[in-house]
Scaffold this active site. Structure first.
Site, PDB file in Angstrom:
ATOM      1  N   GLU A   1       0.728  -1.212  -0.029  1.00  0.00           N
ATOM      2  CA  GLU A   1      -0.046   0.042   0.061  1.00  0.00           C
ATOM      3  C   GLU A   1       1.046   1.260  -0.078  1.00  0.00           C
ATOM      4  O   GLU A   1       1.726   1.499   0.703  1.00  0.00           O
ATOM      5  CB  GLU A   1      -0.948   0.125   1.203  1.00  0.00           C
ATOM      6  CG  GLU A   1      -1.797   1.198   1.338  1.00  0.00           C
ATOM      7  CD  GLU A   1      -2.781   1.147   2.451  1.00  0.00           C
ATOM      8  OE1 GLU A   1      -2.804   0.305   3.346  1.00  0.00           O
ATOM      9  OE2 GLU A   1      -3.759   2.020   2.469  1.00  0.00           O
TER      10      GLU A   1
ATOM     11  N   ARG B   1       5.168 -13.449   9.134  1.00  0.00           N
ATOM     12  CA  ARG B   1       5.849 -12.073   8.873  1.00  0.00           C
ATOM     13  C   ARG B   1       6.989 -11.849   9.667  1.00  0.00           C
ATOM     14  O   ARG B   1       7.438 -12.831  10.740  1.00  0.00           O
ATOM     15  CB  ARG B   1       4.759 -10.846   9.272  1.00  0.00           C
ATOM     16  CG  ARG B   1       4.594 -10.799  10.681  1.00  0.00           C
ATOM     17  CD  ARG B   1       3.431  -9.730  10.987  1.00  0.00           C
ATOM     18  NE  ARG B   1       3.759  -8.166  10.724  1.00  0.00           N
ATOM     19  CZ  ARG B   1       3.189  -7.710   9.755  1.00  0.00           C
ATOM     20  NH1 ARG B   1       2.169  -8.122   8.774  1.00  0.00           N
ATOM     21  NH2 ARG B   1       3.524  -6.285   9.516  1.00  0.00           N
TER      22      ARG B   1
ATOM     23  N   LYS C   1       3.969   0.365   9.632  1.00  0.00           N
ATOM     24  CA  LYS C   1       3.991   1.684   9.195  1.00  0.00           C
ATOM     25  C   LYS C   1       3.468   2.665   9.763  1.00  0.00           C
ATOM     26  O   LYS C   1       3.946   3.745   9.938  1.00  0.00           O
ATOM     27  CB  LYS C   1       3.441   1.448   7.604  1.00  0.00           C
ATOM     28  CG  LYS C   1       4.364   1.174   6.557  1.00  0.00           C
ATOM     29  CD  LYS C   1       3.713   1.165   5.300  1.00  0.00           C
ATOM     30  CE  LYS C   1       2.861  -0.018   4.836  1.00  0.00           C
ATOM     31  NZ  LYS C   1       2.647   0.043   3.554  1.00  0.00           N
TER      32      LYS C   1
END
Ligand code: ATP
Ligand code: MG
Length: 573
Positions: A38, A274, A284
């Site tokens: 994103e 992850r 983020k």
């Protein structure tokens, strides 16, 4: 081997096993993956793991299946106009390329907004989607929880015609943000909460960096992602474990649209663990908070685990790829020790970074029996014996030199083998000197050391009949190049950021993560060092010429990593 050495990269992993099975069973003749960031921030080392996996798969299978059309796309998942920006897209592309990968096509989820809209109308026509006019809070309350089934709201019974009319008017901009949403009509009591009539579209009167004001309704991730994958012919859609429960919805979306939309593939989602690293933050949202709160100098601050930060810090793409390979692709979440990343950069730079001399905290030494007018040009090798490379430079030796403050002690313990009153030490590539006197300032600090050298011992040789145990680094005072050196350390002083409220982690910021040293003295050869060049300052660590702030007349070096894992030792103490 160093205890922090990553395990050697495994030849396969569970994702490759799945792909091999799919190919063997004839389910696919090619492999198409995608990396779908994103564009709402810079990439971090966690993304590097996903990049290495997705692009790496395409590279591997293209070799095995030449001419098959095996490839990896870079797709911007740009469905939330409020947070996304072209600037982030540019940074992401730069980072992926810097890591050594090239995409076989650049796409945006927004390329498919029209198609997604048509798919939504199709679901409405099939009585598989409806416009819901509950508020956010009501939607949440109706959804129930893991132990309580959700319950249907009155809007679930709306007719096709009413739904279609309302949805078209949502698109036409007749309603305010939040007034209505489009929801899938699945099952309000499904054990999987994600299946309890998930949101497909919401109203957002916000300009989009790609589509401008064309749209005021935007698809949700769970709707946009499977459709984007299917349109692009993605075969294996790889994401992180927290999307495990979304997989059922992913399949629902694809299965209910595949005949209508004639997708070129039936993509499947696979989840892997992850990457988590200790002593830093990776989400983020938190990185943005550090940047916007001016806790760091920007997204490329060398303290951050962003790719841009690591690049500026002096990390090489090879070291990051080696790190990702060592971490491997697993199904279970775990936290990787920062020491493992540091091992990888040391391992890479050991072969790549020439050795030079630099004094970070200088102390002047005057060699009294060395004539002031004389300069000796001594040979110094750029490489240690165990690195199979050749290359030397001359280092000038003079009456006045600088040594490291730490390499002198007035009252040393027995096992201190560096310089002290009456003691002899070897200067790297040069002579042996003996301390004869010191000069102190008004408060008793040593500001200058007086020495004599032994002219009978050639530079680099051992004196006959006595043992000189220590060798220290130095630079000629007259020829030294001044530099600013930035010593970087871990972003957080705690292994894990404190849980709790969002900003709580700010309290764990390591106040010593950046230490700026001015007036450092580097050997003459570094005068021409250019931005991005990496060196080992002997006995100190690996350093890079800061790509942003360094100027030929005012050099700035960043410490990439120390030579040994001093952190682990300091923690033990
Ligand atoms: P964050 O949670 O750090 O804010 P994100 O998941 O929101 O990141 P995206 O831009 O959506 O960021 O991520 C793009 C891709 O990178 C996704 O496929 C995601 O699964 C993957 N990714 C993100 N963080 C990690 C991580 N720590 N380890 C491995 N892959 C990751
Ligand atoms: Mg995300």
């Amino acid at each position: 081997m160093d205890s922090c050495a990553p395990a050697p990269a495994k030849p396969g992993d569970f994702i490759r096993d799945i792909i091999d099975d799919d190919l063997a069973a004839g389910r696919h003749q090619k492999v198409i993956t995608r990396f779908p960031p994103e564009p709402n921030g810079f990439l971090h080392i966690g993304h590097a793991k996903s990049i290495c996996l997705n692009f790496g798969l395409a590279l591997d299978y293209r070799q095995r299946l030449p001419g098959s059309g095996t490839r990896c796309h870079l797709r911007f998942d740009d469905t939330d106009p409020a947070k996304e920006d072209t600037l982030f897209e540019e940074a992401i592309q730069e980072d992926v390329r810097w890591l050594g990968f090239e995409w076989d096509g650049l796409y945006h989820a927004s390329d498919y907004f029209q198609k997604m809209y048509e798919c939504a109308e199709h679901l409405i026509a099939q009585d598989k989607a409806y416009v819901c006019s509950l508020s956010d809070a009501e939607i949440k309350a109706y959804r129930g929880n893991v132990t309580t089934p959700g319950k249907p709201c009155q809007f679930r019974q709306r007719s096709h015609d009413e739904n279609m009319d309302l949805f078209r008017r949502m698109k036409a901009g007749e309603f305010k943000d939040g007034e209505h949403v489009l929801r899938a009509k699945i099952d309000m009591s499904n054990p999987n909460m994600k299946m309890r009539d998930p949101l497909l579209y919401r109203i957002r009167h916000t300009a989009h960096h790609m589509t401008g004001n064309t749209w005021c309704i935007y698809p949700m991730y769970d709707f946009a992602h499977p459709i984007s994958d299917a349109i692009e012919g993605i075969t294996h859609s790889i994401c992180t474990l927290e999307f495990e429960n979304n997989r059922e919805l992913y399949d629902w979306v694809v299965d209910n649209l595949i005949d209508y939309a004639r997708f070129p593939s039936r993509p499947r989602q696979f989840e892997f663990a992850r990457l988590n690293l200790n002593y830093t933050v990776m989400s983020k949202r938190r990185l943005l908070e550090l940047v916007e709160g001016n806790h760091v100098s920007g997204w490329d601050d060398p303290r951050l685990p962003t790719i841009a930060g690591l690049r500026r810090r002096g990390y090489t793409p090879e070291s990051i790829r080696a790190f990702c390979a060592g971490v491997g692709v697993a199904k279970a979440n775990s936290t990787v020790d920062m020491a493992q990343l540091e091992f990888c950069i040391r391992d890479d730079l050991n072969q790549k970074a020439p050795r030079v001399l630099g004094v970070l905290k200088p102390l002047k030494v005057v060699i009294e029996n060395f004539p002031d007018s004389r300069t000796e040009e001594l040979d110094a090798s750029y490489w240690p014996h165990d690195v199979p490379k050749e290359g030397t430079r001359k280092v000038p030796f003079c009456r006045e030199i600088y040594i490291e403050q730490d390499d002198f002690m007035l009252e040393p313990p027995k096992d201190y083998f560096r310089l002290a009153p009456g003691r002899e030490v070897r200067l790297r590539y040069a002579y042996c000197i003996t301390c004869t006197d010191v000069i102190k300032d008004g408060s008793g600090n040593v500001i200058e050391v007086r020495c004599t050298y032994d002219p009978d011992v050639k530079p680099g040789d051992n004196p006959v009949g006595r043992k000189v145990k220590g060798t220290i680094h130095w630079v000629s005072a007259r020829h030294a190049v001044d530099a600013e050196v930035r010593l970087y350390d871990r972003l957080l002083s705690e292994e894990m950021p404190p849980a709790g409220k969002d900003s709580e982690f700010l309290k764990a910021i390591n106040p010593h993560a950046l230490q700026v040293l001015l007036g450092c003295k580097l050997e003459r050869s570094l005068e021409t060092a250019s931005p991005g060049e990496r060196y080992q300052f002997e006995r100190q660590g690996y350093f890079v010429v800061d790509p942003k702030d360094s100027k030929p007349s005012a050099l700035v070096f960043n410490r990439i990593v120390t030579l040994k894992d001093s952190w682990a030792r300091a923690q033990k103490k």
